[in-house]
Design a protein around this motif. Structure first.
Motif, PDB file in Angstrom:
ATOM      1  N   SER A   1       0.824  -1.212   0.000  1.00  9.78           N
ATOM      2  CA  SER A   1       0.000   0.000   0.000  1.00  9.78           C
ATOM      3  C   SER A   1       0.858   1.263   0.000  1.00  9.78           C
ATOM      4  CB  SER A   1      -0.928  -0.001   1.219  1.00  9.78           C
ATOM      5  OG  SER A   1      -1.927  -0.982   1.081  1.00  9.78           O
ATOM      6  N   ILE A   2       1.836   1.311   0.906  1.00  8.00           N
ATOM      7  CA  ILE A   2       2.674   2.511   0.993  1.00  8.00           C
ATOM      8  C   ILE A   2       3.544   2.639  -0.252  1.00  8.00           C
ATOM      9  CG2 ILE A   2       4.413   3.715   2.362  1.00  8.00           C
ATOM     10  CD1 ILE A   2       3.339   2.148   4.804  1.00  8.00           C
ATOM     11  N   GLY A   3       4.003   1.508  -0.792  1.00  9.74           N
ATOM     12  CA  GLY A   3       4.782   1.540  -2.032  1.00  9.74           C
ATOM     13  C   GLY A   3       3.990   2.116  -3.190  1.00  9.74           C
ATOM     14  N   LEU A   4       2.706   1.785  -3.263  1.00 11.68           N
ATOM     15  CA  LEU A   4       1.864   2.363  -4.312  1.00 11.68           C
ATOM     16  C   LEU A   4       1.677   3.856  -4.092  1.00 11.68           C
ATOM     17  CD1 LEU A   4      -0.630  -0.586  -4.622  1.00 11.68           C
ATOM     18  CD2 LEU A   4       0.583   0.458  -6.545  1.00 11.68           C
ATOM     19  N   GLY A   5       1.675   4.282  -2.824  1.00 10.64           N
ATOM     20  CA  GLY A   5       1.637   5.712  -2.547  1.00 10.64           C
ATOM     21  C   GLY A   5       2.895   6.409  -3.026  1.00 10.64           C
ATOM     22  N   VAL A   6       4.044   5.747  -2.863  1.00 10.38           N
ATOM     23  CA  VAL A   6       5.307   6.291  -3.368  1.00 10.38           C
ATOM     24  C   VAL A   6       5.248   6.453  -4.885  1.00 10.38           C
ATOM     25  CG1 VAL A   6       7.759   5.789  -3.713  1.00 10.38           C
ATOM     26  CG2 VAL A   6       6.715   5.425  -1.465  1.00 10.38           C
ATOM     27  N   ILE A   7       4.776   5.423  -5.569  1.00 13.78           N
ATOM     28  CA  ILE A   7       4.684   5.491  -7.028  1.00 13.78           C
ATOM     29  C   ILE A   7       3.721   6.591  -7.458  1.00 13.78           C
ATOM     30  CG2 ILE A   7       3.864   4.227  -9.069  1.00 13.78           C
ATOM     31  CD1 ILE A   7       5.081   1.711  -7.855  1.00 13.78           C
ATOM     32  N   SER A   8       2.646   6.787  -6.700  1.00 16.68           N
ATOM     33  CA  SER A   8       1.703   7.862  -7.010  1.00 16.68           C
ATOM     34  C   SER A   8       2.379   9.225  -6.919  1.00 16.68           C
ATOM     35  CB  SER A   8       0.514   7.798  -6.043  1.00 16.68           C
ATOM     36  OG  SER A   8      -0.359   8.887  -6.250  1.00 16.68           O
ATOM     37  N   GLN A   9       3.194   9.423  -5.881  1.00 14.00           N
ATOM     38  CA  GLN A   9       3.907  10.691  -5.733  1.00 14.00           C
ATOM     39  C   GLN A   9       4.937  10.869  -6.853  1.00 14.00           C
ATOM     40  OE1 GLN A   9       3.458  13.287  -3.433  1.00 14.00           O
ATOM     41  NE2 GLN A   9       1.576  12.131  -3.154  1.00 14.00           N
TER      42      GLN A   9
ATOM     43  N   TRP B   1       1.357  -8.505  -5.088  1.00 17.96           N
ATOM     44  CA  TRP B   1       2.028  -7.347  -4.499  1.00 17.96           C
ATOM     45  C   TRP B   1       2.780  -6.555  -5.561  1.00 17.96           C
ATOM     46  CZ3 TRP B   1      -0.734  -7.464  -0.599  1.00 17.96           C
ATOM     47  CH2 TRP B   1      -0.846  -8.530   0.278  1.00 17.96           C
ATOM     48  N   ASN B   2       2.521  -6.816  -6.826  1.00 20.71           N
ATOM     49  CA  ASN B   2       3.189  -6.130  -7.924  1.00 20.71           C
ATOM     50  C   ASN B   2       2.553  -4.756  -8.143  1.00 20.71           C
ATOM     51  OD1 ASN B   2       3.973  -5.175 -10.492  1.00 20.71           O
ATOM     52  ND2 ASN B   2       4.320  -7.238 -11.247  1.00 20.71           N
ATOM     53  N   PRO B   3       3.257  -3.657  -7.872  1.00 24.70           N
ATOM     54  CA  PRO B   3       2.642  -2.327  -7.986  1.00 24.70           C
ATOM     55  C   PRO B   3       2.318  -1.940  -9.423  1.00 24.70           C
ATOM     56  CG  PRO B   3       4.989  -2.114  -7.549  1.00 24.70           C
ATOM     57  CD  PRO B   3       4.660  -3.571  -7.404  1.00 24.70           C
ATOM     58  N   LEU B   4       3.082  -2.438 -10.379  1.00 17.63           N
ATOM     59  CA  LEU B   4       2.772  -2.148 -11.783  1.00 17.63           C
ATOM     60  C   LEU B   4       1.471  -2.816 -12.190  1.00 17.63           C
ATOM     61  CD1 LEU B   4       6.287  -2.415 -13.480  1.00 17.63           C
ATOM     62  CD2 LEU B   4       4.980  -0.353 -12.975  1.00 17.63           C
ATOM     63  N   TRP B   5       1.316  -4.086 -11.802  1.00 12.80           N
ATOM     64  CA  TRP B   5       0.085  -4.795 -12.141  1.00 12.80           C
ATOM     65  C   TRP B   5      -1.107  -4.164 -11.420  1.00 12.80           C
ATOM     66  CZ3 TRP B   5      -2.217  -7.112 -15.683  1.00 12.80           C
ATOM     67  CH2 TRP B   5      -3.327  -7.933 -15.460  1.00 12.80           C
ATOM     68  N   ALA B   6      -0.894  -3.713 -10.189  1.00 14.14           N
ATOM     69  CA  ALA B   6      -1.969  -3.052  -9.451  1.00 14.14           C
ATOM     70  C   ALA B   6      -2.493  -1.838 -10.204  1.00 14.14           C
ATOM     71  CB  ALA B   6      -1.467  -2.635  -8.063  1.00 14.14           C
ATOM     72  N   ASN B   7      -1.612  -1.120 -10.881  1.00  9.59           N
ATOM     73  CA  ASN B   7      -2.002   0.086 -11.606  1.00  9.59           C
ATOM     74  C   ASN B   7      -2.601  -0.186 -12.983  1.00  9.59           C
ATOM     75  OD1 ASN B   7      -1.358   2.906 -10.389  1.00  9.59           O
ATOM     76  ND2 ASN B   7       0.353   1.626  -9.706  1.00  9.59           N
ATOM     77  N   VAL B   8      -2.357  -1.343 -13.550  1.00  8.80           N
ATOM     78  CA  VAL B   8      -2.815  -1.581 -14.928  1.00  8.80           C
ATOM     79  C   VAL B   8      -3.838  -2.692 -15.043  1.00  8.80           C
ATOM     80  CG1 VAL B   8      -0.597  -0.772 -15.829  1.00  8.80           C
ATOM     81  CG2 VAL B   8      -0.981  -3.235 -15.550  1.00  8.80           C
ATOM     82  N   GLU B   9      -4.156  -3.399 -13.965  1.00  8.92           N
ATOM     83  CA  GLU B   9      -4.983  -4.597 -14.091  1.00  8.92           C
ATOM     84  C   GLU B   9      -6.334  -4.325 -14.747  1.00  8.92           C
ATOM     85  OE1 GLU B   9      -6.988  -6.403 -10.988  1.00  8.92           O
ATOM     86  OE2 GLU B   9      -7.094  -4.656  -9.685  1.00  8.92           O
TER      87      GLU B   9
ATOM     88  N   LEU C   1      10.545  -1.381  -6.229  1.00  3.35           N
ATOM     89  CA  LEU C   1       9.318  -1.746  -5.537  1.00  3.35           C
ATOM     90  C   LEU C   1       8.654  -2.959  -6.181  1.00  3.35           C
ATOM     91  CD1 LEU C   1       7.928   1.850  -4.914  1.00  3.35           C
ATOM     92  CD2 LEU C   1       8.668   0.227  -3.149  1.00  3.35           C
ATOM     93  N   THR C   2       8.776  -3.075  -7.493  1.00  5.49           N
ATOM     94  CA  THR C   2       8.213  -4.228  -8.189  1.00  5.49           C
ATOM     95  C   THR C   2       8.955  -5.506  -7.821  1.00  5.49           C
ATOM     96  OG1 THR C   2       7.534  -2.818 -10.042  1.00  5.49           O
ATOM     97  CG2 THR C   2       7.655  -5.185 -10.458  1.00  5.49           C
ATOM     98  N   VAL C   3      10.277  -5.440  -7.780  1.00 12.72           N
ATOM     99  CA  VAL C   3      11.081  -6.597  -7.388  1.00 12.72           C
ATOM    100  C   VAL C   3      10.785  -6.974  -5.937  1.00 12.72           C
ATOM    101  CG1 VAL C   3      13.427  -7.440  -7.005  1.00 12.72           C
ATOM    102  CG2 VAL C   3      12.891  -6.153  -9.078  1.00 12.72           C
ATOM    103  N   LEU C   4      10.641  -5.981  -5.075  1.00 14.70           N
ATOM    104  CA  LEU C   4      10.333  -6.249  -3.678  1.00 14.70           C
ATOM    105  C   LEU C   4       8.976  -6.949  -3.555  1.00 14.70           C
ATOM    106  CD1 LEU C   4      11.783  -5.696  -0.994  1.00 14.70           C
ATOM    107  CD2 LEU C   4      10.350  -3.668  -0.726  1.00 14.70           C
ATOM    108  N   GLY C   5       8.009  -6.528  -4.362  1.00 15.73           N
ATOM    109  CA  GLY C   5       6.706  -7.187  -4.361  1.00 15.73           C
ATOM    110  C   GLY C   5       6.807  -8.635  -4.788  1.00 15.73           C
ATOM    111  N   ALA C   6       7.593  -8.898  -5.828  1.00 14.13           N
ATOM    112  CA  ALA C   6       7.790 -10.279  -6.284  1.00 14.13           C
ATOM    113  C   ALA C   6       8.483 -11.120  -5.221  1.00 14.13           C
ATOM    114  CB  ALA C   6       8.599 -10.287  -7.576  1.00 14.13           C
ATOM    115  N   LEU C   7       9.391 -10.493  -4.489  1.00 15.57           N
ATOM    116  CA  LEU C   7      10.098 -11.194  -3.410  1.00 15.57           C
ATOM    117  C   LEU C   7       9.112 -11.588  -2.311  1.00 15.57           C
ATOM    118  CD1 LEU C   7      13.129 -11.881  -2.973  1.00 15.57           C
ATOM    119  CD2 LEU C   7      13.267  -9.851  -1.516  1.00 15.57           C
TER     120      LEU C   7
END
Length: 430
Positions: free
Chosen positions: A42-50, A238-246, A344-350
């Motif tokens: 959640s917080i990582g997606l906030g970072v990407i939003s900023q 937990w993939n932030p890219l997929w969260a934004n494009v799904e 952040l994407t790699v961390l999500g995959a981890l």
């Protein structure tokens, strides 16, 4: 640094202090409300939003400023308290309609869905924001520009409206009596985030809930039907890219497969979940199940600690990115943004336990350790302090060495934590 980045930077320590307080209160009450992987996501997606917002200023503020200067018949005084109050009310009113449209029009839901994907409800959920909302959201606020509200007033009231909504994302505050009838409150917003039929697509107000009462979209939280959180088509990643494009991807596939041109357009403009009959028949989707278990891949304590450490380091870098945004070149900002998003994407995959994740993470931490050491530079910093170079070499070097012991060797199965019917948390939302 622009005023928005400055205020967000100063507010961030307050956000994390309140998150820590909520965590302690929840544990004291015996109602655990956080999962490490979900909070990082959640917080990582906030970072990407900023990060995305830095590049979207031309749309979110630039067009507003141009309209206010060139098309508004008059300019209201920025030093009038009446103008500020009216601007805040106008912004909150228009936010209601943007928010409502974000639940009723699929192309807008494709951006807004990010905020609803978490299957938990806590203050970290408030920071879970879209990276693509800037593409169309600015359209809803042009009436304020045409009314002559100065750009600097618009920017500040937008931040006030956004910052207000942080505290309502909690289960630790109950009903507030008369306050719930006038303002957006934790109780009202819990209902908004719920998937239960009773609550679906309700309570859109940002600061005031009276807009929902006026336009028939208000619902009161009911203790006999506890909110279940998330989305009706759960992300389970937990993939932030997929969260934004799904949702964009799902809509694009339906539009591609639709036989009628009218349906290809309606996929984007109809409410979320609508599909052309021929597409739904050929490519059926699973029925919504409110009892579905929450997504929670197993993580060892060592992996949890590692991910928290890496995430903390990335948060520090994101703060530096925002500080550089006013002075660094576009190429530097793009490169730094790419590094943050990939990290952040790699961390999500981890955290998902994906087999290739530890190899990508090893490359990432080694590059982070060796590039500053070899060049003496970092994004936007031409000459790094030698102590910083050594610190990065040591910290990320140790992380690279420790990675084989903390990261799983292969993908782990998702381990359910609790049924969505447990009223302390849930699974899916709109």
């Amino acid at each position: 640094m622009h005023v928005q980045e400055l205020i967000i930077t100063w507010a961030t320590p307050v956000f994390f202090a309140l998150i820590g307080l909520e965590l302690l209160v929840a544990r004291w009450r015996g109602r655990p409300t956080y999962r490490t992987n979900d909070a990082i996501s959640s917080i990582g997606l906030g970072v990407i939003s900023q990060v995305a917002g830095v590049f979207g200023k031309l749309l979110s503020i630039g067009i507003y400023a141009w309209v206010a200067v060139h098309l508004a018949p008059l300019t209201l005084p920025a030093d009038s308290i009446v103008v500020w109050v009216l601007a805040l009310l106008a912004y909150d009113f228009l936010y209601y309609w943007l928010h409502r449209a974000g639940h009723e029009v699929n192309i807008l839901w494709a951006a807004h869905v990010v905020h609803h994907q978490s299957e938990h409800y806590n203050l970290s959920t408030a920071l879970r924001q879209t990276g693509s909302g800037v593409l169309l959201g600015w359209l809803f606020y042009l009436p304020m520009a045409l009314a002559g509200i100065p750009t600097e007033v618009f920017v500040v009231v937008a931040l006030i409206d956004l910052l207000y909504q942080f505290w309502v994302h909690t289960e630790q505050i109950g009903r507030l009596g008369w306050f719930d009838r006038v303002f957006c409150s934790p109780s009202n917003h819990r209902a908004h985030h719920a998937v239960n039929d009773r609550y679906l697509d309700r309570n859109y107000g940002g600061i005031l809930i009276v807009w929902d009462r006026l336009f028939g979209t208000f619902v009161e939280e009911d203790d006999s039907d506890p909110p279940v959180y998330g989305t009706r088509a759960p992300l389970r990643s937990w993939n932030p890219l997929w969260a934004n494009v799904e949702v964009y991807w799902a809509a694009a596939k339906d539009a591609w497969h639709a036989r009628r041109w009218r349906d290809k357009l309606q996929v984007w403009l109809r409410p979320p979940g609508w599909r052309p009959a021929d597409v739904a028949a050929r490519f059926p989707r699973p029925a919504f199940d409110i009892s579905r278990e929450r997504f929670d891949p197993a993580m060892s304590r060592a992996l949890t600690f590692y991910c928290l450490l890496q995430f903390a380091l990335l948060l520090g870098m994101a703060t530096q990115f925002l500080a550089l945004s006013a002075t660094a070149s576009l190429s530097t900002l793009l490169a730094y943004a790419a590094y943050l998003v990939v990290s952040l994407t790699v961390l999500g995959a981890l955290m998902e336990g994906r087999r290739a994740a530890r190899w990508f993470e090893a490359l990432r931490v080694l590059a982070t350790a060796l590039v500053p050491w070899a060049s003496g530079r970092w994004f936007g910093v031409v000459e790094l302090d030698p102590r910083v170079v050594v610190a990065m070499l040591v910290v990320f070097g140790i992380c690279a060495l420790a990675l084989p012991w903390v990261a799983p060797a292969r993908r782990s199965a998702s381990v359910p934590e609790v049924s969505a019917k447990d009223h302390t948390a849930g699974t899916m939302g709109h």
